[in-house]
Design a protein around this motif. Structure first.
Motif, PDB file in Angstrom:
ATOM      1  N   ILE A   1       0.844  -1.210   0.000  1.00  0.00           N
ATOM      2  CA  ILE A   1       0.000   0.000   0.000  1.00  0.00           C
ATOM      3  C   ILE A   1       0.872   1.251   0.000  1.00  0.00           C
ATOM      4  CG2 ILE A   1      -1.614   1.355   1.410  1.00  0.00           C
ATOM      5  CD1 ILE A   1      -2.888  -1.302   2.255  1.00  0.00           C
ATOM      6  N   ALA A   2       1.958   1.215   0.792  1.00  0.00           N
ATOM      7  CA  ALA A   2       2.876   2.354   0.831  1.00  0.00           C
ATOM      8  C   ALA A   2       3.457   2.631  -0.557  1.00  0.00           C
ATOM      9  CB  ALA A   2       4.003   2.077   1.836  1.00  0.00           C
ATOM     10  N   LYS A   3       3.797   1.564  -1.283  1.00  0.00           N
ATOM     11  CA  LYS A   3       4.361   1.721  -2.630  1.00  0.00           C
ATOM     12  C   LYS A   3       3.308   2.268  -3.597  1.00  0.00           C
ATOM     13  CE  LYS A   3       7.784  -1.997  -2.190  1.00  0.00           C
ATOM     14  NZ  LYS A   3       8.144  -3.379  -2.619  1.00  0.00           N
ATOM     15  N   ILE A   4       2.078   1.755  -3.492  1.00  0.00           N
ATOM     16  CA  ILE A   4       1.004   2.181  -4.394  1.00  0.00           C
ATOM     17  C   ILE A   4       0.719   3.680  -4.237  1.00  0.00           C
ATOM     18  CG2 ILE A   4      -1.480   1.979  -4.863  1.00  0.00           C
ATOM     19  CD1 ILE A   4      -1.214  -1.017  -4.176  1.00  0.00           C
ATOM     20  N   PHE A   5       0.657   4.162  -2.991  1.00  0.00           N
ATOM     21  CA  PHE A   5       0.311   5.559  -2.741  1.00  0.00           C
ATOM     22  C   PHE A   5       1.538   6.467  -2.669  1.00  0.00           C
ATOM     23  CE2 PHE A   5      -3.542   3.404  -1.355  1.00  0.00           C
ATOM     24  CZ  PHE A   5      -4.535   4.243  -1.856  1.00  0.00           C
ATOM     25  N   GLY A   6       2.714   5.876  -2.805  1.00  0.00           N
ATOM     26  CA  GLY A   6       3.922   6.678  -2.816  1.00  0.00           C
ATOM     27  C   GLY A   6       4.264   7.311  -1.485  1.00  0.00           C
ATOM     28  N   VAL A   7       3.869   6.655  -0.389  1.00  0.00           N
ATOM     29  CA  VAL A   7       4.212   7.170   0.942  1.00  0.00           C
ATOM     30  C   VAL A   7       5.213   6.225   1.586  1.00  0.00           C
ATOM     31  CG1 VAL A   7       1.987   8.301   1.239  1.00  0.00           C
ATOM     32  CG2 VAL A   7       2.282   5.957   2.044  1.00  0.00           C
ATOM     33  N   SER A   8       5.838   6.689   2.644  1.00  0.00           N
ATOM     34  CA  SER A   8       6.848   5.865   3.319  1.00  0.00           C
ATOM     35  C   SER A   8       6.195   4.799   4.192  1.00  0.00           C
ATOM     36  CB  SER A   8       7.742   6.755   4.186  1.00  0.00           C
ATOM     37  OG  SER A   8       6.989   7.305   5.262  1.00  0.00           O
ATOM     38  N   ASP A   9       6.974   3.767   4.505  1.00  0.00           N
ATOM     39  CA  ASP A   9       6.459   2.732   5.412  1.00  0.00           C
ATOM     40  C   ASP A   9       6.238   3.312   6.804  1.00  0.00           C
ATOM     41  OD1 ASP A   9       9.106   3.050   6.041  1.00  0.00           O
ATOM     42  OD2 ASP A   9       9.634   0.936   5.960  1.00  0.00           O
TER      43      ASP A   9
ATOM     44  N   VAL B   1       4.823   6.246   7.460  1.00  0.00           N
ATOM     45  CA  VAL B   1       3.460   6.787   7.451  1.00  0.00           C
ATOM     46  C   VAL B   1       2.448   5.658   7.617  1.00  0.00           C
ATOM     47  CG1 VAL B   1       1.714   7.908   6.011  1.00  0.00           C
ATOM     48  CG2 VAL B   1       4.038   8.828   6.109  1.00  0.00           C
ATOM     49  N   ILE B   2       2.646   4.555   6.903  1.00  0.00           N
ATOM     50  CA  ILE B   2       1.730   3.409   7.010  1.00  0.00           C
ATOM     51  C   ILE B   2       1.760   2.831   8.421  1.00  0.00           C
ATOM     52  CG2 ILE B   2       1.296   1.055   6.202  1.00  0.00           C
ATOM     53  CD1 ILE B   2       0.454   3.183   4.229  1.00  0.00           C
ATOM     54  N   GLY B   3       2.972   2.760   9.006  1.00  0.00           N
ATOM     55  CA  GLY B   3       3.085   2.234  10.372  1.00  0.00           C
ATOM     56  C   GLY B   3       2.381   3.106  11.390  1.00  0.00           C
ATOM     57  N   LEU B   4       2.514   4.428  11.222  1.00  0.00           N
ATOM     58  CA  LEU B   4       1.918   5.373  12.174  1.00  0.00           C
ATOM     59  C   LEU B   4       0.404   5.459  12.050  1.00  0.00           C
ATOM     60  CD1 LEU B   4       4.497   8.290  11.860  1.00  0.00           C
ATOM     61  CD2 LEU B   4       4.013   7.017  13.959  1.00  0.00           C
ATOM     62  N   THR B   5      -0.146   5.101  10.904  1.00  0.00           N
ATOM     63  CA  THR B   5      -1.587   5.269  10.670  1.00  0.00           C
ATOM     64  C   THR B   5      -2.309   3.932  10.587  1.00  0.00           C
ATOM     65  OG1 THR B   5      -1.132   5.460   8.290  1.00  0.00           O
ATOM     66  CG2 THR B   5      -1.304   7.499   9.543  1.00  0.00           C
ATOM     67  N   LEU B   6      -2.191   3.268   9.454  1.00  0.00           N
ATOM     68  CA  LEU B   6      -2.959   2.051   9.196  1.00  0.00           C
ATOM     69  C   LEU B   6      -2.644   0.939  10.187  1.00  0.00           C
ATOM     70  CD1 LEU B   6      -4.923   0.569   7.270  1.00  0.00           C
ATOM     71  CD2 LEU B   6      -2.938  -0.102   5.925  1.00  0.00           C
ATOM     72  N   VAL B   7      -1.356   0.603  10.324  1.00  0.00           N
ATOM     73  CA  VAL B   7      -0.960  -0.507  11.205  1.00  0.00           C
ATOM     74  C   VAL B   7      -1.210  -0.153  12.668  1.00  0.00           C
ATOM     75  CG1 VAL B   7       0.940  -1.998  11.919  1.00  0.00           C
ATOM     76  CG2 VAL B   7       0.763  -1.288   9.531  1.00  0.00           C
ATOM     77  N   ALA B   8      -0.845   1.065  13.069  1.00  0.00           N
ATOM     78  CA  ALA B   8      -1.029   1.480  14.466  1.00  0.00           C
ATOM     79  C   ALA B   8      -2.500   1.487  14.855  1.00  0.00           C
ATOM     80  CB  ALA B   8      -0.433   2.870  14.682  1.00  0.00           C
ATOM     81  N   LEU B   9      -3.341   1.983  13.955  1.00  0.00           N
ATOM     82  CA  LEU B   9      -4.778   2.022  14.244  1.00  0.00           C
ATOM     83  C   LEU B   9      -5.339   0.620  14.356  1.00  0.00           C
ATOM     84  CD1 LEU B   9      -7.236   3.811  14.646  1.00  0.00           C
ATOM     85  CD2 LEU B   9      -7.560   3.847  12.175  1.00  0.00           C
ATOM     86  N   GLY B  10      -4.910  -0.255  13.455  1.00  0.00           N
ATOM     87  CA  GLY B  10      -5.398  -1.636  13.483  1.00  0.00           C
ATOM     88  C   GLY B  10      -5.036  -2.363  14.764  1.00  0.00           C
ATOM     89  N   THR B  11      -3.792  -2.184  15.221  1.00  0.00           N
ATOM     90  CA  THR B  11      -3.356  -2.891  16.429  1.00  0.00           C
ATOM     91  C   THR B  11      -3.888  -2.243  17.703  1.00  0.00           C
ATOM     92  OG1 THR B  11      -1.266  -1.663  16.363  1.00  0.00           O
ATOM     93  CG2 THR B  11      -1.281  -3.842  15.369  1.00  0.00           C
ATOM     94  N   SER B  12      -4.485  -1.054  17.588  1.00  0.00           N
ATOM     95  CA  SER B  12      -5.105  -0.413  18.758  1.00  0.00           C
ATOM     96  C   SER B  12      -6.581  -0.810  18.915  1.00  0.00           C
ATOM     97  CB  SER B  12      -5.010   1.117  18.648  1.00  0.00           C
ATOM     98  OG  SER B  12      -3.685   1.555  18.818  1.00  0.00           O
ATOM     99  N   LEU B  13      -7.101  -1.551  17.954  1.00  0.00           N
ATOM    100  CA  LEU B  13      -8.515  -1.930  18.018  1.00  0.00           C
ATOM    101  C   LEU B  13      -8.879  -2.741  19.273  1.00  0.00           C
ATOM    102  CD1 LEU B  13      -9.321  -2.756  14.268  1.00  0.00           C
ATOM    103  CD2 LEU B  13      -9.979  -0.732  15.591  1.00  0.00           C
TER     104      LEU B  13
END
Length: 315
Positions: A198-206, A208-220
């Motif tokens: 996803i990071a590669k597709i949207f051109g963002v760093s890993d 950013v993905i760790g701080l948002t998508l992954v962090a939010l998921g593991t906080s559920l």
């Protein structure tokens, strides 16, 4: 398809983590280990297992931003979102909770973590320091709980841990352990791989993905626990859940992961994200030391701050 991988990976992680906790708790109790010790050690580590596996997998897959972002982002989300959303649903009487000691330990752990981050890498030395601090905290908690017990004072932590079943058969305990041990690395691998794509597709760093998508998921899981605690008017459970989770994230997850493989620190963490994490932790100072209740106004403010933080990270 990659979004499906993220969802499936998260679901596998949550189910496997729950299975591992249930299996470990009941195995320990059947072996005669007191529920108190189980609550302070096995349950705490077990519920952090998904984050641990994600950080290890990410570091081994050369995505250190996800490894650190998962922990730093989760701690920020735990304070702003995990306390903010439940406060919108019901007022939590945190003024009646005595979490001062745990809160101070969490702040000290945060400052130590930031200091070690300025070395530029979380290596074996940093990992040993974090785990040594965690060991001291656990020994002190067990000693204090035992002293209360000897004094005849009942402690909440002495109750049976969640998932405990004195009549659970051995085959079921083994099944839970196997499912947890197989599911955790499988889910972590799927989530990390999908997040990197996803990071590669949207051109963002890993990062950013760790701080948002992954962090939010593991906080559920923490969010679900805190919502239920708020609805049941159990403010101590809600606040204690956040403080305890943040402490374990910093000391246990990065402590263990950095022993397995060095985790380099992205300079952006040092400039912004680590200070947001510390600032979010300081925000709840009035709840802990000034006897303030977590009202809906707090809920709106904390949730708005989290949305603002996510917007800044994505921009």
């Amino acid at each position: 398809m990659v979004w499906g991988g993220v969802v499936i990976g998260l679901v596998i992680l949550l189910l496997a983590g729950d299975a591992l906790v249930k299996g470990a708790v009941n195995l320990s109790l059947r072996m005669g280990i007191p529920a108190l010790i189980v609550s302070l050690t096995i349950v705490a580590f077990g519920t952090s297992a998904p984050e641990l596996l994600i950080s290890i997998n990410a570091a081994l897959d050369d995505a250190p931003g996800i490894a650190l972002g998962n922990v730093v982002g989760s701690n920020t989300a735990n304070v702003l979102l995990v306390l903010g959303i439940p406060a919108l649903l019901a007022v939590m009487h945190t003024s009646q909770c005595d979490t001062r000691k745990s809160y101070v330990i969490m702040l000290v752990s945060s400052v130590l973590f930031i200091a070690l981050a300025f070395r530029g890498v979380f290596d074996a030395i940093a990992g040993l320091i974090l785990l040594a601090v965690l060991a001291v905290i656990l020994v002190d908690a067990i000693r204090e709980a035992m002293a209360h017990r000897r004094a005849g004072q009942a402690l909440e932590v002495e109750e049976e841990p969640e998932g405990a079943d004195p009549d659970m058969p051995w085959w079921k305990i083994a099944l839970f352990l196997v499912l947890g041990l197989i599911g955790l690395p499988l889910g972590a691998d799927l989530l990390v791989d999908s997040s990197v794509e996803i990071a590669k597709i949207f051109g963002v760093s890993d990062t950013v993905i760790g701080l948002t998508l992954v962090a939010l998921g593991t906080s559920l899981p923490e969010l679900a626990t805190t919502v239920m605690a708020a609805l049941r008017r159990q403010a101590d459970v809600a606040l204690g859940n956040v403080i305890g989770s943040n402490m374990y994230n910093l000391l246990a997850i990065i402590g263990v992961a950095s022993l397995i493989t060095p985790i380099p620190v992205d300079p952006e963490f040092l400039r912004f994200d680590l200070w947001v994490m510390l600032g979010a932790s300081l925000l709840i100072f009035p709840l802990v030391f000034l006897a303030k209740d977590l009202t809906r106004i707090w809920g709106v403010a904390l949730s708005a701050l989290y949305l603002g933080y996510i917007a800044l990270v994505l921009i």
